[in-house]
Scaffold this motif. Structure first.
Motif, PDB file in Angstrom:
ATOM      1  N   SER A   1       0.792  -1.152  -0.026  1.00 34.88           N
ATOM      2  CA  SER A   1      -0.047   0.043  -0.073  1.00 34.88           C
ATOM      3  C   SER A   1       0.799   1.222   0.099  1.00 34.88           C
ATOM      4  O   SER A   1       2.166   1.151   0.122  1.00 34.88           O
ATOM      5  CB  SER A   1      -0.760  -0.187   1.182  1.00 34.88           C
ATOM      6  OG  SER A   1      -0.135   0.150   2.437  1.00 34.88           O
ATOM      7  N   LYS A   2       0.367   2.363  -0.102  1.00 32.56           N
ATOM      8  CA  LYS A   2       1.099   3.429  -0.175  1.00 32.56           C
ATOM      9  C   LYS A   2       1.727   3.963   1.185  1.00 32.56           C
ATOM     10  O   LYS A   2       2.811   4.379   1.181  1.00 32.56           O
ATOM     11  CB  LYS A   2       0.229   4.823  -0.412  1.00 32.56           C
ATOM     12  CG  LYS A   2       0.927   5.931  -0.640  1.00 32.56           C
ATOM     13  CD  LYS A   2      -0.397   7.158  -0.601  1.00 32.56           C
ATOM     14  CE  LYS A   2      -1.068   7.139  -1.893  1.00 32.56           C
ATOM     15  NZ  LYS A   2      -2.082   8.504  -1.798  1.00 32.56           N
ATOM     16  N   ASP A   3       0.778   3.536   2.156  1.00 33.22           N
ATOM     17  CA  ASP A   3       1.546   3.841   3.700  1.00 33.22           C
ATOM     18  C   ASP A   3       2.764   2.830   3.849  1.00 33.22           C
ATOM     19  O   ASP A   3       3.708   3.091   4.442  1.00 33.22           O
ATOM     20  CB  ASP A   3       0.598   3.208   4.718  1.00 33.22           C
ATOM     21  CG  ASP A   3      -0.424   4.635   4.735  1.00 33.22           C
ATOM     22  OD1 ASP A   3      -0.021   5.641   4.524  1.00 33.22           O
ATOM     23  OD2 ASP A   3      -1.656   4.263   5.181  1.00 33.22           O
TER      24      ASP A   3
ATOM     25  N   VAL B   1       5.873   4.541   1.757  1.00 43.56           N
ATOM     26  CA  VAL B   1       6.301   5.643   2.438  1.00 43.56           C
ATOM     27  C   VAL B   1       7.527   5.139   3.507  1.00 43.56           C
ATOM     28  O   VAL B   1       8.212   6.024   3.941  1.00 43.56           O
ATOM     29  CB  VAL B   1       5.704   6.580   2.658  1.00 43.56           C
ATOM     30  CG1 VAL B   1       4.701   7.157   1.514  1.00 43.56           C
ATOM     31  CG2 VAL B   1       4.411   5.894   3.675  1.00 43.56           C
TER      32      VAL B   1
ATOM     33  N   TYR C   1       5.222  10.247  -0.290  1.00 43.83           N
ATOM     34  CA  TYR C   1       3.811   9.642  -0.828  1.00 43.83           C
ATOM     35  C   TYR C   1       3.620  10.084  -2.198  1.00 43.83           C
ATOM     36  O   TYR C   1       2.724   9.553  -2.693  1.00 43.83           O
ATOM     37  CB  TYR C   1       2.799  10.811   0.025  1.00 43.83           C
ATOM     38  CG  TYR C   1       2.538  10.037   1.600  1.00 43.83           C
ATOM     39  CD1 TYR C   1       1.502   9.125   1.563  1.00 43.83           C
ATOM     40  CD2 TYR C   1       3.174  10.477   2.609  1.00 43.83           C
ATOM     41  CE1 TYR C   1       1.060   8.358   3.048  1.00 43.83           C
ATOM     42  CE2 TYR C   1       2.856   9.908   3.630  1.00 43.83           C
ATOM     43  CZ  TYR C   1       1.968   8.927   3.982  1.00 43.83           C
ATOM     44  OH  TYR C   1       1.707   8.209   5.088  1.00 43.83           O
ATOM     45  N   GLU C   2       4.374  11.178  -2.866  1.00 43.15           N
ATOM     46  CA  GLU C   2       4.014  11.604  -4.041  1.00 43.15           C
ATOM     47  C   GLU C   2       4.650  10.264  -4.984  1.00 43.15           C
ATOM     48  O   GLU C   2       3.945   9.766  -5.863  1.00 43.15           O
ATOM     49  CB  GLU C   2       4.645  12.650  -4.390  1.00 43.15           C
ATOM     50  CG  GLU C   2       4.440  13.106  -5.966  1.00 43.15           C
ATOM     51  CD  GLU C   2       4.900  14.435  -6.333  1.00 43.15           C
ATOM     52  OE1 GLU C   2       4.997  14.896  -7.513  1.00 43.15           O
ATOM     53  OE2 GLU C   2       5.473  15.180  -5.318  1.00 43.15           O
TER      54      GLU C   2
ATOM     55  N   ALA D   1       5.118   7.141  -3.707  1.00 47.37           N
ATOM     56  CA  ALA D   1       4.412   6.099  -3.496  1.00 47.37           C
ATOM     57  C   ALA D   1       3.040   5.915  -4.610  1.00 47.37           C
ATOM     58  O   ALA D   1       2.814   4.972  -4.836  1.00 47.37           O
ATOM     59  CB  ALA D   1       4.088   6.025  -2.171  1.00 47.37           C
ATOM     60  N   TYR D   2       2.746   7.077  -4.827  1.00 48.15           N
ATOM     61  CA  TYR D   2       1.528   7.336  -5.468  1.00 48.15           C
ATOM     62  C   TYR D   2       1.645   7.018  -6.971  1.00 48.15           C
ATOM     63  O   TYR D   2       1.122   6.006  -7.781  1.00 48.15           O
ATOM     64  CB  TYR D   2       0.745   8.530  -5.323  1.00 48.15           C
ATOM     65  CG  TYR D   2      -0.386   8.739  -6.403  1.00 48.15           C
ATOM     66  CD1 TYR D   2      -1.750   8.346  -6.019  1.00 48.15           C
ATOM     67  CD2 TYR D   2      -0.308   9.408  -7.503  1.00 48.15           C
ATOM     68  CE1 TYR D   2      -2.915   8.646  -6.826  1.00 48.15           C
ATOM     69  CE2 TYR D   2      -1.300   9.685  -8.419  1.00 48.15           C
ATOM     70  CZ  TYR D   2      -2.401   9.291  -8.183  1.00 48.15           C
ATOM     71  OH  TYR D   2      -3.744   9.465  -8.917  1.00 48.15           O
TER      72      TYR D   2
ATOM     73  N   ILE E   1       2.298   2.958  -7.421  1.00 44.16           N
ATOM     74  CA  ILE E   1       1.139   2.371  -7.680  1.00 44.16           C
ATOM     75  C   ILE E   1       0.553   2.425  -8.983  1.00 44.16           C
ATOM     76  O   ILE E   1      -0.219   1.548  -9.508  1.00 44.16           O
ATOM     77  CB  ILE E   1      -0.085   2.640  -6.282  1.00 44.16           C
ATOM     78  CG1 ILE E   1       0.688   2.180  -4.948  1.00 44.16           C
ATOM     79  CG2 ILE E   1      -1.182   2.298  -6.584  1.00 44.16           C
ATOM     80  CD1 ILE E   1      -0.179   2.846  -3.915  1.00 44.16           C
TER      81      ILE E   1
END
Length: 292
Positions: free
Chosen positions: A237-239, A242, A249-250, A252-253, A256
């Motif tokens: 997941s994004k969490d 990171v 977070y950017e 990681a997004y 995905i």
């Protein structure tokens, strides 16, 4: 006419009163003319007034000095845009310093600071007393030369020394490694519980250049790597992403998004296709990822 004339007829008592009033008016006019009713001369020469004025002036100076931003000792290598602005530097002078630092170069003296930024002599004179350089720059230790075997010919895996067990003196046997760099390697290793996870982490040690790292890996390698809890790149997941070094977070997004487009990553090297991915740190990031 007779009726009008009666208004200007006064008794003796009234006439005396009128004369007394005129006399008083005349006296008052003379008093205003001949008597100086102004206050005493200004007290410029009065010692008490001068002392009071001096005290007021000193309080104004104290107030003015306290209103100025206080400057604390600082390393000029880490001046930011805002810090430079508060110090009185122009945008061009700040940009010259930031460009110099972007090339991984360091200012080690006030003269070098002026040479790089081109600040005026007056500004340098006001700032240089607050410059704080590292102790090893101010008081460099005299170099001690010892007989060292700088044989950098590659060794077999069995012949190499475990990088997680090597001492600072052993590291100094590598050409290009002195006392300071060997200390940096050991300090970085000790900050990680379990030491190095891979040889590629040598690139994270401050001051080590690629050619020196290559010399190190000729004689040393990580034989007892620290354990890393890896994250599955195709399910994370994004969490979770990171938590990995250099991934925010950017990014990681974006990972995905790319993963969805590719229907999953087939190789960790495909991360280089992710938007804004820190490609120069991919070898470090790969230590924390898996496809399984």
């Amino acid at each position: 006419m007779k009726h009008i004339k009666s208004h200007f007829t006064f008794t003796k008592k009234q006439r005396n009163g009128i004369f007394l009033l005129l006399f008083l008016i005349l006296i008052v006019q003379c008093a205003f003319y001949f008597i100086d009713f102004s206050k005493d001369k200004p007290l410029e020469n009065n010692s008490e007034l001068i002392a009071f004025q001096r005290e007021v002036d000193s309080l104004k100076q104290v107030k003015l000095a306290s209103s100025k931003p206080k400057i604390y000792p600082f390393n000029p290598n880490f001046i930011t845009d805002y810090k430079g602005y508060t110090l009185g530097m122009s945008n061009e002078e700040i940009d010259r310093l930031l460009e110099f630092r972007a090339r991984d170069k360091w200012v080690n003296s006030a003269a070098e600071f002026q040479q790089v930024t081109q600040v005026s002599d007056s500004l340098l004179k006001s700032l240089s007393p607050y410059f704080k350089f590292p102790e090893w720059v101010i008081n460099p230790k005299p170099k001690t030369y010892q007989k060292t075997d700088f044989n950098n010919s590659p060794k077999t895996y069995e012949e190499k020394i475990d990088l997680n067990k090597a001492t600072a003196s052993q590291l100094q046997s590598v050409y290009g490694i002195g006392e300071k760099l060997s200390e940096n390697i050991v300090k970085y290793r000790n900050r990680q519980e379990g030491g190095f996870a891979s040889d590629v982490e040598l690139s994270e040690v401050y001051g080590l250049k690629p050619d020196v790292i290559e010399n190190i890996t000729r004689k040393f390698t990580v034989k007892t790597p620290r354990t890393i809890q890896k994250v599955n790149l195709n399910t994370a997941s994004k969490d979770q992403l990171v938590t990995i070094k250099y991934i925010d977070y950017e990014i990681a997004y974006n990972i995905i998004e790319e993963r969805i487009l590719r229907d999953g990553f087939k190789s960790l090297d495909e991360l280089t296709k992710v938007k804004d991915f820190p490609v120069h740190k991919i070898e470090i990031i790969k230590l924390y990822l898996t496809l399984n």
